[in-house]
Enzyme design. Structure first.
Site, PDB file in Angstrom:
ATOM      1  N   ASP A  42      25.204  28.037  44.371  1.00  0.00           N
ATOM      2  CA  ASP A  42      26.629  28.376  44.351  1.00  0.00           C
ATOM      3  C   ASP A  42      27.432  27.079  44.339  1.00  0.00           C
ATOM      4  OD1 ASP A  42      28.100  31.316  45.118  1.00  0.00           O
ATOM      5  OD2 ASP A  42      29.371  29.510  45.230  1.00  0.00           O
ATOM      6  N   LYS A  71      28.998  28.318  51.377  1.00  0.00           N
ATOM      7  CA  LYS A  71      28.081  29.444  51.111  1.00  0.00           C
ATOM      8  C   LYS A  71      26.643  28.942  51.079  1.00  0.00           C
ATOM      9  CE  LYS A  71      31.090  32.642  48.665  1.00  0.00           C
ATOM     10  NZ  LYS A  71      31.271  33.622  47.632  1.00  0.00           N
ATOM     11  N   THR A 107      32.925  37.718  37.206  1.00  0.00           N
ATOM     12  CA  THR A 107      33.527  37.889  35.871  1.00  0.00           C
ATOM     13  C   THR A 107      34.890  38.562  36.086  1.00  0.00           C
ATOM     14  OG1 THR A 107      32.265  39.950  35.659  1.00  0.00           O
ATOM     15  CG2 THR A 107      31.398  38.033  34.514  1.00  0.00           C
ATOM     16  N   HIS A 164      33.049  56.691  36.824  1.00  0.00           N
ATOM     17  CA  HIS A 164      33.315  56.804  38.262  1.00  0.00           C
ATOM     18  C   HIS A 164      34.823  56.837  38.517  1.00  0.00           C
ATOM     19  CE1 HIS A 164      29.172  54.724  38.950  1.00  0.00           C
ATOM     20  NE2 HIS A 164      29.063  55.950  38.484  1.00  0.00           N
ATOM     21  N   CYS A 179      39.855  78.644  25.437  1.00  0.00           N
ATOM     22  CA  CYS A 179      40.090  78.395  26.862  1.00  0.00           C
ATOM     23  C   CYS A 179      40.539  76.977  27.207  1.00  0.00           C
ATOM     24  CB  CYS A 179      38.825  78.725  27.663  1.00  0.00           C
ATOM     25  SG  CYS A 179      38.414  80.470  27.571  1.00  0.00           S
ATOM     26  N   LYS A 201      44.174  75.846  26.207  1.00  0.00           N
ATOM     27  CA  LYS A 201      45.161  76.735  26.845  1.00  0.00           C
ATOM     28  C   LYS A 201      45.239  76.464  28.352  1.00  0.00           C
ATOM     29  CE  LYS A 201      43.661  81.033  27.712  1.00  0.00           C
ATOM     30  NZ  LYS A 201      43.714  81.326  29.134  1.00  0.00           N
TER      31      LYS A 201
HETATM   32  N1  NAD Z   1      30.552  43.527  43.966  1.00  0.00           N
HETATM   33  C1  NAD Z   1      29.994  44.604  43.461  1.00  0.00           C
HETATM   34  O1  NAD Z   1      29.920  45.655  44.099  1.00  0.00           O
HETATM   35  C2  NAD Z   1      29.384  44.552  42.103  1.00  0.00           C
HETATM   36  C3  NAD Z   1      28.517  45.587  41.694  1.00  0.00           C
HETATM   37  C4  NAD Z   1      27.935  45.520  40.439  1.00  0.00           C
HETATM   38  C5  NAD Z   1      28.232  44.465  39.582  1.00  0.00           C
HETATM   39  N2  NAD Z   1      29.103  43.499  39.983  1.00  0.00           N
HETATM   40  C6  NAD Z   1      29.347  42.383  39.069  1.00  0.00           C
HETATM   41  O2  NAD Z   1      28.527  41.292  39.475  1.00  0.00           O
HETATM   42  C7  NAD Z   1      29.197  40.045  39.283  1.00  0.00           C
HETATM   43  C8  NAD Z   1      29.328  39.310  40.597  1.00  0.00           C
HETATM   44  O3  NAD Z   1      30.109  40.084  41.471  1.00  0.00           O
HETATM   45  P1  NAD Z   1      30.303  39.679  42.994  1.00  0.00           P
HETATM   46  O4  NAD Z   1      31.098  40.752  43.617  1.00  0.00           O
HETATM   47  O5  NAD Z   1      28.995  39.307  43.593  1.00  0.00           O
HETATM   48  O6  NAD Z   1      31.207  38.359  42.825  1.00  0.00           O
HETATM   49  P2  NAD Z   1      31.634  37.321  43.957  1.00  0.00           P
HETATM   50  O7  NAD Z   1      32.952  36.783  43.568  1.00  0.00           O
HETATM   51  O8  NAD Z   1      31.457  37.916  45.315  1.00  0.00           O
HETATM   52  O9  NAD Z   1      30.544  36.172  43.821  1.00  0.00           O
HETATM   53  C9  NAD Z   1      30.451  35.325  42.717  1.00  0.00           C
HETATM   54  C10 NAD Z   1      29.908  34.008  43.199  1.00  0.00           C
HETATM   55  O10 NAD Z   1      29.673  33.185  42.063  1.00  0.00           O
HETATM   56  C11 NAD Z   1      29.919  31.858  42.479  1.00  0.00           C
HETATM   57  N3  NAD Z   1      30.067  30.957  41.340  1.00  0.00           N
HETATM   58  C12 NAD Z   1      31.114  30.834  40.494  1.00  0.00           C
HETATM   59  N4  NAD Z   1      30.850  29.868  39.587  1.00  0.00           N
HETATM   60  C13 NAD Z   1      29.615  29.417  39.827  1.00  0.00           C
HETATM   61  C14 NAD Z   1      28.780  28.427  39.223  1.00  0.00           C
HETATM   62  N5  NAD Z   1      29.190  27.727  38.171  1.00  0.00           N
HETATM   63  N6  NAD Z   1      27.561  28.237  39.753  1.00  0.00           N
HETATM   64  C15 NAD Z   1      27.141  28.941  40.810  1.00  0.00           C
HETATM   65  N7  NAD Z   1      27.877  29.879  41.427  1.00  0.00           N
HETATM   66  C16 NAD Z   1      29.108  30.114  40.946  1.00  0.00           C
HETATM   67  C17 NAD Z   1      31.168  31.978  43.339  1.00  0.00           C
HETATM   68  O11 NAD Z   1      31.354  30.856  44.172  1.00  0.00           O
HETATM   69  C18 NAD Z   1      30.838  33.247  44.121  1.00  0.00           C
HETATM   70  O12 NAD Z   1      30.171  32.936  45.347  1.00  0.00           O
HETATM   71  C19 NAD Z   1      30.538  40.413  38.629  1.00  0.00           C
HETATM   72  O13 NAD Z   1      30.402  40.355  37.245  1.00  0.00           O
HETATM   73  C20 NAD Z   1      30.771  41.835  39.082  1.00  0.00           C
HETATM   74  O14 NAD Z   1      31.603  42.527  38.197  1.00  0.00           O
HETATM   75  C21 NAD Z   1      29.661  43.499  41.227  1.00  0.00           C
END
Ligand code: NAD
Length: 433
Positions: free
Chosen positions: A30, A35, A86, A213, A264, A267
């Site tokens: 990270d 973290k 993202t 959802h 149905c 309507k």
């Molecule tokens: N949170 C959910 O419930 C969930 C569920 C399914 C899918 N997703 C998808 O999964 C992905 C991550 O979601 P999340 O909630 O864990 O995000 P988050 O923001 O909690 O975590 C992302 C992490 O990536 C790190 N990061 C950013 N740039 C980086 C780099 N260059 N190198 C290393 N680490 C880097 C950030 O510091 C952060 O800790 C997203 O695309 C999200 O849409 C999330």
């Protein structure tokens, strides 16, 4: 396996904890030093039930460490999972900056390592993103057999994430050409029963699921608001709705194809909309149903005109197979449009017997298509003719019968997912797929 996980947020941290509990060695990566420090001490960077124990145990068993250094992580592992964020750009567009940065770093590190590496994207990305990102700097590594890339959407929910990871509601993995990943990877990561599709299909499934959802929640809330207006217990209504696992909580009505119609649905949606409006309740989702259906029909009409054909054939005029009900049938609208645009039109519908139509059903014909009798063909060959666009709304005849009459000069538009139509010599086009 030795696995590096990029992004130690909700998805990455849970993925790391769960994979270590399966006996894998995990290196977390990270950009946030805090973290990384927490992870190195076996402390979860997020709050998630069950994760503390998993990380603590992994730390004790020396199966977990973290770093801010991409090259270090790649050199120490054979597989990387990308779980970086993202987020939405201010315009609402998807911001892939973090994924791109990580992909570029991984590409450099794999090139330096010069041994085979597997890369799995888990971040949610719009269809086509994996292909684009691979094209931007990973394709050469693929060609040199140094990299395999998969897209593996995550369906976990925060607060039950550990449980969801272990027992996913859906497992889908995307590969470049839709071919099955190597068995050891299926067994240790994706699950042997995971559905294997192409990258864009796997990417699209995640969006379809989340949109579904959101639709379910909004639908239930709108029924709730209308219920309150009418002093009805909408929780009881929704609970009863869910008891119907044939039509309601099932795959029924969840296939792209014909616009809805019949006596149905239009309507009753109209009446519910009116009821809400009278009571001052706003239900934008339900109010959008009829206009969305009209747009769906309009896109079918565009496809028909864009076919460039000068004649048209409709297979199935009623609103669905095995009925002669023409009330609010979208195909009656299609027929009216075609007649209005000067297409010579032939209609084949074996369920339709004009002589036996009565009441409202007959009124549809009398008002909308008084000349239907001249257009309706009892003989399939006469209906198909020698050329034209065939709008296959229903399975009115076996494909073997159609094959006797359909030629290369026809253009078939498959409205309802009748895939056997691809066997015909004509040009084939799926309506909305
Ligand atoms: N949170 C959910 O419930 C969930 C569920 C399914 C899918 N997703 C998808 O999964 C992905 C991550 O979601 P999340 O909630 O864990 O995000 P988050 O923001 O909690 O975590 C992302 C992490 O990536 C790190 N990061 C950013 N740039 C980086 C780099 N260059 N190198 C290393 N680490 C880097 C950030 O510091 C952060 O800790 C997203 O695309 C999200 O849409 C999330």
């Amino acid at each position: 396996m030795r696995i590096s996980i990029f992004g130690l947020g909700y998805v990455g941290a849970v993925t790391a904890g769960c994979l270590t509990s399966r006996g894998h060695y995990v290196v977390g990566v990270d950009v946030h030093p805090q973290k990384v420090d927490d992870f190195n001490n076996g402390i979860p960077p997020i709050v998630e039930p069950g994760l503390d124990e998993l990380l603590k145990q992994a730390k004790e068993q020396n199966r977990l460490r973290a770093t801010t250094d991409c090259a270090d992580a790649i050199a120490d592992t054979e597989l990387s999972i990308v779980c970086v964020g993202t987020p939405s750009a201010p315009s609402g567009a998807l911001d892939l900056r973090f994924v791109r940065t990580v992909a570029a770093q991984i590409a450099g590190a794999v090139r330096k390592k010069n041994t085979h590496h597997t890369l799995v994207f888990r971040s949610t990305m719009l269809p086509g993103s994996t292909e684009r990102i691979v094209g931007e700097g990973l394709a050469e590594l693929e060609k040199d057999s140094l990299l395999n890339v998969f897209y593996y959407p995550e369906f976990l929910r925060e607060s039950t994430a550990v449980e969801d990871f272990e027992n996913p509601s859906l497992a889908v993995v995307g590969s470049r050409d839709g071919s099955r990943p190597p068995e050891p990877l299926m067994e240790s990561l994706f699950g042997v029963n995971a559905s294997v599709v192409t990258w864009p299909t796997a990417e699209a499934v995640k969006y379809a699921c989340n949109a579904f959802h959101a639709t379910k929640i909004t639908f239930a809330n709108e029924i709730g608001r209308v219920g309150k207006q009418l002093s009805i217990d909408s929780k009881a209504v929704m609970s009863l709705l869910c008891q119907d696992t044939r039509l309601n909580i099932s795959s029924y009505y969840l296939r792209p194809g014909n616009p809805f119609g019949g006596s149905c649905l239009p309507k009753d949606v109209r009446a519910l909309m009116n009821q809400a409006r009278v009571g001052g309740v706003q239900i934008p989702l339900l109010e959008s149903l009829l206009s969305s259906n009209e747009k769906h029909l309009a896109s079918l009409l565009s496809l028909i005109t864009e076919s460039g054909q000068k004649e048209a054939v409709i297979l199935g005029l009623s609103f669905k197979s095995n009925t002669d009900d023409l009330r609010e049938s979208p195909m009656v609208d299609v027929a009216q449009f075609l007649i209005g645009h000067g297409f010579p039109l032939r209609i084949y519908d074996p369920a339709l017997n004009l002589a036996s139509l009565i009441g409202a059903n007959k009124r549809v014909i009398d008002t909308k298509m008084p000349h239907l009798a001249q257009l309706l063909q009892n003989d399939l060959g006469a209906a198909i003719g020698t050329e034209g666009v065939i709008i296959a709304a229903q399975k009115c005849a076996p494909v073997e019968e159609l094959a006797k009459h359909v030629s290369r000069d026809h253009h078939v538009i498959d409205v309802n997912g009748w895939k056997e139509l691809t066997q015909l010599p004509s040009r084939y086009e799926g309506f909305c797929w």
